[in-house]
Design a protein around this motif. Structure first.
Motif, PDB file in Angstrom:
ATOM      1  N   MET A   1       0.837  -1.196   0.000  1.00 41.75           N
ATOM      2  CA  MET A   1       0.000   0.000   0.000  1.00 41.75           C
ATOM      3  C   MET A   1       0.877   1.253   0.000  1.00 41.75           C
ATOM      4  N   SER A   2       0.438   2.315  -0.714  1.00 41.01           N
ATOM      5  CA  SER A   2       1.163   3.573  -0.734  1.00 41.01           C
ATOM      6  C   SER A   2       0.959   4.317   0.574  1.00 41.01           C
ATOM      7  N   THR A   3       1.963   5.047   1.017  1.00 41.04           N
ATOM      8  CA  THR A   3       1.827   5.921   2.161  1.00 41.04           C
ATOM      9  C   THR A   3       1.841   7.335   1.627  1.00 41.04           C
ATOM     10  N   ILE A   4       0.696   7.827   1.176  1.00 42.57           N
ATOM     11  CA  ILE A   4       0.630   9.132   0.534  1.00 42.57           C
ATOM     12  C   ILE A   4       0.494  10.201   1.602  1.00 42.57           C
ATOM     13  N   VAL A   5       1.523  11.015   1.785  1.00 45.34           N
ATOM     14  CA  VAL A   5       1.539  12.048   2.801  1.00 45.34           C
ATOM     15  C   VAL A   5       0.939  13.324   2.224  1.00 45.34           C
ATOM     16  N   ASP A   6       0.176  14.036   3.061  1.00 45.90           N
ATOM     17  CA  ASP A   6      -0.448  15.277   2.628  1.00 45.90           C
ATOM     18  C   ASP A   6       0.584  16.400   2.697  1.00 45.90           C
ATOM     19  N   LEU A   7       1.408  16.489   1.674  1.00 46.98           N
ATOM     20  CA  LEU A   7       2.477  17.483   1.628  1.00 46.98           C
ATOM     21  C   LEU A   7       1.957  18.818   1.117  1.00 46.98           C
ATOM     22  N   PRO A   8       2.583  19.927   1.522  1.00 47.87           N
ATOM     23  CA  PRO A   8       2.274  21.209   0.885  1.00 47.87           C
ATOM     24  C   PRO A   8       2.556  21.106  -0.611  1.00 47.87           C
ATOM     25  N   GLU A   9       1.736  21.740  -1.426  1.00 50.52           N
ATOM     26  CA  GLU A   9       1.874  21.621  -2.883  1.00 50.52           C
ATOM     27  C   GLU A   9       3.272  22.000  -3.384  1.00 50.52           C
ATOM     28  N   PRO A  10       3.880  23.105  -2.900  1.00 52.71           N
ATOM     29  CA  PRO A  10       5.239  23.436  -3.384  1.00 52.71           C
ATOM     30  C   PRO A  10       6.244  22.328  -3.077  1.00 52.71           C
ATOM     31  N   THR A  11       6.133  21.727  -1.880  1.00 53.41           N
ATOM     32  CA  THR A  11       7.032  20.625  -1.519  1.00 53.41           C
ATOM     33  C   THR A  11       6.796  19.424  -2.416  1.00 53.41           C
ATOM     34  N   LYS A  12       5.541  19.095  -2.646  1.00 54.04           N
ATOM     35  CA  LYS A  12       5.215  17.948  -3.494  1.00 54.04           C
ATOM     36  C   LYS A  12       5.792  18.123  -4.899  1.00 54.04           C
ATOM     37  N   LYS A  13       5.659  19.321  -5.460  1.00 59.01           N
ATOM     38  CA  LYS A  13       6.190  19.574  -6.801  1.00 59.01           C
ATOM     39  C   LYS A  13       7.708  19.447  -6.823  1.00 59.01           C
ATOM     40  N   ARG A  14       8.353  19.942  -5.769  1.00 58.03           N
ATOM     41  CA  ARG A  14       9.817  19.821  -5.723  1.00 58.03           C
ATOM     42  C   ARG A  14      10.242  18.368  -5.584  1.00 58.03           C
ATOM     43  N   MET A  15       9.510  17.593  -4.796  1.00 54.04           N
ATOM     44  CA  MET A  15       9.867  16.189  -4.607  1.00 54.04           C
ATOM     45  C   MET A  15       9.644  15.369  -5.884  1.00 54.04           C
ATOM     46  N   ILE A  16       8.639  15.716  -6.659  1.00 49.83           N
ATOM     47  CA  ILE A  16       8.432  15.041  -7.946  1.00 49.83           C
ATOM     48  C   ILE A  16       9.591  15.364  -8.885  1.00 49.83           C
ATOM     49  N   GLN A  17      10.022  16.629  -8.880  1.00 49.59           N
ATOM     50  CA  GLN A  17      11.168  17.019  -9.707  1.00 49.59           C
ATOM     51  C   GLN A  17      12.435  16.320  -9.229  1.00 49.59           C
ATOM     52  N   GLU A  70      13.082   5.230  -3.241  1.00 48.47           N
ATOM     53  CA  GLU A  70      12.049   4.358  -2.678  1.00 48.47           C
ATOM     54  C   GLU A  70      11.116   5.129  -1.750  1.00 48.47           C
ATOM     55  N   VAL A  71      11.695   6.001  -0.922  1.00 47.10           N
ATOM     56  CA  VAL A  71      10.886   6.778   0.015  1.00 47.10           C
ATOM     57  C   VAL A  71       9.985   7.765  -0.731  1.00 47.10           C
ATOM     58  N   LEU A  72      10.544   8.470  -1.700  1.00 43.59           N
ATOM     59  CA  LEU A  72       9.759   9.466  -2.430  1.00 43.59           C
ATOM     60  C   LEU A  72       8.630   8.812  -3.226  1.00 43.59           C
ATOM     61  N   GLU A  73       8.912   7.677  -3.861  1.00 43.23           N
ATOM     62  CA  GLU A  73       7.874   6.985  -4.617  1.00 43.23           C
ATOM     63  C   GLU A  73       6.736   6.545  -3.702  1.00 43.23           C
ATOM     64  N   GLN A  74       7.089   6.075  -2.517  1.00 47.52           N
ATOM     65  CA  GLN A  74       6.069   5.632  -1.568  1.00 47.52           C
ATOM     66  C   GLN A  74       5.266   6.816  -1.039  1.00 47.52           C
ATOM     67  N   ILE A  75       5.960   7.863  -0.629  1.00 52.51           N
ATOM     68  CA  ILE A  75       5.295   9.037  -0.063  1.00 52.51           C
ATOM     69  C   ILE A  75       4.378   9.709  -1.080  1.00 52.51           C
ATOM     70  N   LEU A  76       4.837   9.781  -2.330  1.00 52.95           N
ATOM     71  CA  LEU A  76       4.063  10.443  -3.378  1.00 52.95           C
ATOM     72  C   LEU A  76       3.020   9.525  -4.003  1.00 52.95           C
TER      73      LEU A  76
END
Length: 210
Positions: A1-17, A70-76
């Protein structure tokens, strides 16, 4: 199962990049300085973002790239899950709505190659356009959108219709069960709270880099 964290949008965009940078990184480790050089982000911002996603495994000379991916893929929620018995990768199904010049430029499934997304269909109100265009995935008249979206279990849409048609098409996508929309029109869409919209404007992006 994914652990999708409710990140602030700017942080989420940076983590995807950052995830995209990591996947093409040639070394086993990456330093915050290297991330800063590649992105222009400050060291303190990088450390804060990684703290928000719960990654505390940095070493004195950098982060282990594989662990960070691995952590970023799981969190996102971007990792490909494997079904226990069949070991089949589960993909997130998408479609393109609007096959004018912009939409037609996206008619290549290689655009999402290597990602957890797969483009299952393209739609346009112009039947002739649907018949003439060639694509690596099926194209349908917009009149078949609701049936195809449900049949193919499509959850996400890239909207590239003329702005005057954007809200009408959005309403149809919502009725069809779409969960998220990448809006490439100039219209601010009205959607229910449970539908996520990401607005992408080339003009706005250019203004941001001035």
């Amino acid at each position: 199962m994914s652990t999708i964290v409710d990140l602030p949008e700017p942080t989420k965009k940076r983590m995807i990049q950052l995830l995209q940078i990591l996947k093409s990184w040639s070394s086993d480790k990456i330093t915050s300085m290297a991330i800063s050089n590649a992105t222009g982000w400050k060291d303190s911002l990088i450390r804060h973002d990684l703290w928000l996603v719960g990654f505390h495994k940095g070493v004195s000379n950098g982060y282990y790239v594989k662990e960070l991916i691995e952590v970023l893929e799981q969190i996102l929620g971007l990792e490909s899950h494997l079904e226990a018995e069949n070991q089949i990768s589960v993909k997130k199904n998408c479609c393109i709505v609007g096959l004018g010049r912009l939409g037609a430029a996206l008619l290549d499934e290689n655009l999402v190659e290597g990602s957890p997304f797969v483009i299952k269909a393209g739609f346009d109100s112009n039947v002739n356009r649907v018949e003439i265009l060639r694509s690596t995935f099926p194209l349908y008249p917009a009149s078949e959108m609701q049936f195809v979206i449900r049949k193919e279990k499509i959850e996400y849409a890239v909207l590239t219709v003329p702005s005057k048609d954007a809200q009408q098409m959005t309403d149809r996508l919502v009725t069809s069960g779409i969960k998220g929309i990448v809006n490439m029109t100039n219209l601010i869409l009205k959607v229910p709270e449970n539908i996520k919209v990401e607005n992408i404007s080339i003009l706005n992006a250019l203004n941001l880099v001035i």
